[in-house]
Design a protein around this motif. Structure first.
Motif, PDB file in Angstrom:
ATOM      1  N   LEU A   1      -0.068  47.127  57.399  1.00 27.29           N
ATOM      2  CA  LEU A   1      -0.463  47.040  55.994  1.00 27.29           C
ATOM      3  C   LEU A   1       0.752  46.982  55.071  1.00 27.29           C
ATOM      4  O   LEU A   1       0.771  46.229  54.099  1.00 27.29           O
ATOM      5  N   ILE A   2       1.791  47.754  55.386  1.00 27.42           N
ATOM      6  CA  ILE A   2       3.011  47.753  54.571  1.00 27.42           C
ATOM      7  C   ILE A   2       3.650  46.372  54.564  1.00 27.42           C
ATOM      8  O   ILE A   2       4.152  45.908  53.544  1.00 27.42           O
ATOM      9  N   SER A   3       3.589  45.680  55.708  1.00 27.62           N
ATOM     10  CA  SER A   3       4.185  44.342  55.786  1.00 27.62           C
ATOM     11  C   SER A   3       3.312  43.282  55.120  1.00 27.62           C
ATOM     12  O   SER A   3       3.716  42.132  55.008  1.00 27.62           O
ATOM     13  N   GLY A   4       2.112  43.662  54.668  1.00 27.87           N
ATOM     14  CA  GLY A   4       1.232  42.720  53.967  1.00 27.87           C
ATOM     15  C   GLY A   4       0.190  42.078  54.846  1.00 27.87           C
ATOM     16  O   GLY A   4      -0.598  41.260  54.374  1.00 27.87           O
ATOM     17  N   SER A   5       0.166  42.426  56.125  1.00 29.13           N
ATOM     18  CA  SER A   5      -0.837  41.867  57.034  1.00 29.13           C
ATOM     19  C   SER A   5      -2.162  42.608  56.884  1.00 29.13           C
ATOM     20  O   SER A   5      -2.179  43.794  56.571  1.00 29.13           O
ATOM     21  N   ASP A   6      -3.262  41.890  57.125  1.00 26.10           N
ATOM     22  CA  ASP A   6      -4.566  42.526  57.146  1.00 26.10           C
ATOM     23  C   ASP A   6      -4.746  43.210  58.495  1.00 26.10           C
ATOM     24  O   ASP A   6      -4.108  42.850  59.480  1.00 26.10           O
ATOM     25  N   LEU A   7      -5.625  44.203  58.530  1.00 24.39           N
ATOM     26  CA  LEU A   7      -5.907  44.937  59.765  1.00 24.39           C
ATOM     27  C   LEU A   7      -7.391  44.803  60.057  1.00 24.39           C
ATOM     28  O   LEU A   7      -8.221  45.298  59.292  1.00 24.39           O
ATOM     29  N   LEU A   8      -7.742  44.097  61.138  1.00 20.93           N
ATOM     30  CA  LEU A   8      -9.124  43.871  61.510  1.00 20.93           C
ATOM     31  C   LEU A   8      -9.450  44.672  62.762  1.00 20.93           C
ATOM     32  O   LEU A   8      -8.789  44.513  63.794  1.00 20.93           O
ATOM     33  N   LEU A   9     -10.441  45.555  62.660  1.00 19.91           N
ATOM     34  CA  LEU A   9     -10.899  46.343  63.794  1.00 19.91           C
ATOM     35  C   LEU A   9     -12.343  45.922  64.073  1.00 19.91           C
ATOM     36  O   LEU A   9     -13.255  46.287  63.321  1.00 19.91           O
ATOM     37  N   SER A  10     -12.544  45.131  65.117  1.00 16.09           N
ATOM     38  CA  SER A  10     -13.867  44.595  65.422  1.00 16.09           C
ATOM     39  C   SER A  10     -14.891  45.707  65.532  1.00 16.09           C
ATOM     40  O   SER A  10     -14.636  46.735  66.156  1.00 16.09           O
ATOM     41  N   GLY A  11     -16.030  45.511  64.911  1.00 16.71           N
ATOM     42  CA  GLY A  11     -17.098  46.496  64.943  1.00 16.71           C
ATOM     43  C   GLY A  11     -16.906  47.629  63.953  1.00 16.71           C
ATOM     44  O   GLY A  11     -17.774  48.479  63.786  1.00 16.71           O
ATOM     45  N   PHE A  12     -15.762  47.661  63.268  1.00 19.83           N
ATOM     46  CA  PHE A  12     -15.483  48.722  62.297  1.00 19.83           C
ATOM     47  C   PHE A  12     -15.312  48.138  60.903  1.00 19.83           C
ATOM     48  O   PHE A  12     -16.033  48.496  59.983  1.00 19.83           O
ATOM     49  N   GLY A  13     -14.329  47.243  60.736  1.00 19.44           N
ATOM     50  CA  GLY A  13     -14.115  46.631  59.436  1.00 19.44           C
ATOM     51  C   GLY A  13     -12.732  46.044  59.297  1.00 19.44           C
ATOM     52  O   GLY A  13     -11.963  45.989  60.249  1.00 19.44           O
ATOM     53  N   LYS A  14     -12.437  45.616  58.076  1.00 23.60           N
ATOM     54  CA  LYS A  14     -11.163  44.960  57.803  1.00 23.60           C
ATOM     55  C   LYS A  14     -10.491  45.612  56.600  1.00 23.60           C
ATOM     56  O   LYS A  14     -11.107  45.794  55.552  1.00 23.60           O
ATOM     57  N   PHE A  15      -9.218  45.953  56.775  1.00 16.46           N
ATOM     58  CA  PHE A  15      -8.388  46.466  55.695  1.00 16.46           C
ATOM     59  C   PHE A  15      -7.558  45.297  55.175  1.00 16.46           C
ATOM     60  O   PHE A  15      -6.899  44.615  55.958  1.00 16.46           O
ATOM     61  N   ASN A  16      -7.588  45.079  53.871  1.00 16.82           N
ATOM     62  CA  ASN A  16      -6.838  43.988  53.251  1.00 16.82           C
ATOM     63  C   ASN A  16      -5.821  44.569  52.276  1.00 16.82           C
ATOM     64  O   ASN A  16      -6.089  45.570  51.627  1.00 16.82           O
ATOM     65  N   VAL A  17      -4.691  43.888  52.154  1.00 15.50           N
ATOM     66  CA  VAL A  17      -3.708  44.228  51.134  1.00 15.50           C
ATOM     67  C   VAL A  17      -3.843  43.184  50.037  1.00 15.50           C
ATOM     68  O   VAL A  17      -3.782  41.987  50.307  1.00 15.50           O
ATOM     69  N   LYS A  18      -4.074  43.648  48.809  1.00 22.32           N
ATOM     70  CA  LYS A  18      -4.239  42.728  47.685  1.00 22.32           C
ATOM     71  C   LYS A  18      -3.198  43.042  46.622  1.00 22.32           C
ATOM     72  O   LYS A  18      -2.850  44.190  46.396  1.00 22.32           O
ATOM     73  N   ASP A  19      -2.731  41.972  45.984  1.00 20.91           N
ATOM     74  CA  ASP A  19      -1.782  42.124  44.880  1.00 20.91           C
ATOM     75  C   ASP A  19      -2.560  42.184  43.573  1.00 20.91           C
ATOM     76  O   ASP A  19      -3.432  41.353  43.328  1.00 20.91           O
ATOM     77  N   LYS A  20      -2.257  43.188  42.761  1.00 21.85           N
ATOM     78  CA  LYS A  20      -2.852  43.289  41.430  1.00 21.85           C
ATOM     79  C   LYS A  20      -1.745  42.983  40.432  1.00 21.85           C
ATOM     80  O   LYS A  20      -0.644  43.519  40.521  1.00 21.85           O
ATOM     81  N   SER A  21      -2.049  42.123  39.492  1.00 18.40           N
ATOM     82  CA  SER A  21      -1.038  41.775  38.491  1.00 18.40           C
ATOM     83  C   SER A  21      -0.963  42.864  37.425  1.00 18.40           C
ATOM     84  O   SER A  21      -1.859  43.706  37.317  1.00 18.40           O
TER      85      SER A  21
END
Length: 95
Positions: free
Chosen positions: A39-59
């Motif tokens: 997540l720190i490097s900006g990659s998304d984290l997908l855990l099948s059957g659980f969910g997806k963590f996304n990193v988003k930029d807010k202006s």
């Protein structure tokens, strides 16, 4: 009730008789370390059957201090969002 890191370690330790408590702790720590670094490097984290963590930029945006009412500018930042999988969503809604 909140599930803590210690609870996770205990569950891993109970379910895997071949692991010592220290190995269970290291396993949980390794998973969390890999997840955080992803997540720190900006990659998304997908855990099948659980969910997806996304990193988003807010202006940057205008805001207001709620105590004083003074206007200010909120800095641009990155946030982590979570979207549960359909499987997890269905399981939560069954109960």
């Amino acid at each position: 009730m909140t599930l803590t890191k210690a609870d996770l370690v205990q569950q891993v330790y109970k379910k895997h008789a071949n692991l010592t408590k220290a190995q269970a702790t290291e396993s949980v720590e390794a998973f969390l370390r890999i997840s955080k670094n992803s997540l720190i490097s900006g990659s998304d984290l997908l855990l099948s059957g659980f969910g997806k963590f996304n990193v988003k930029d807010k202006s940057s945006r205008r805001g207001r201090n709620p105590q004083t009412g003074q206007e200010l500018t909120l800095e641009a930042r990155r946030v982590v969002t979570f979207k549960p999988s359909g499987i997890l969503r269905d399981k939560i809604n069954e109960n």
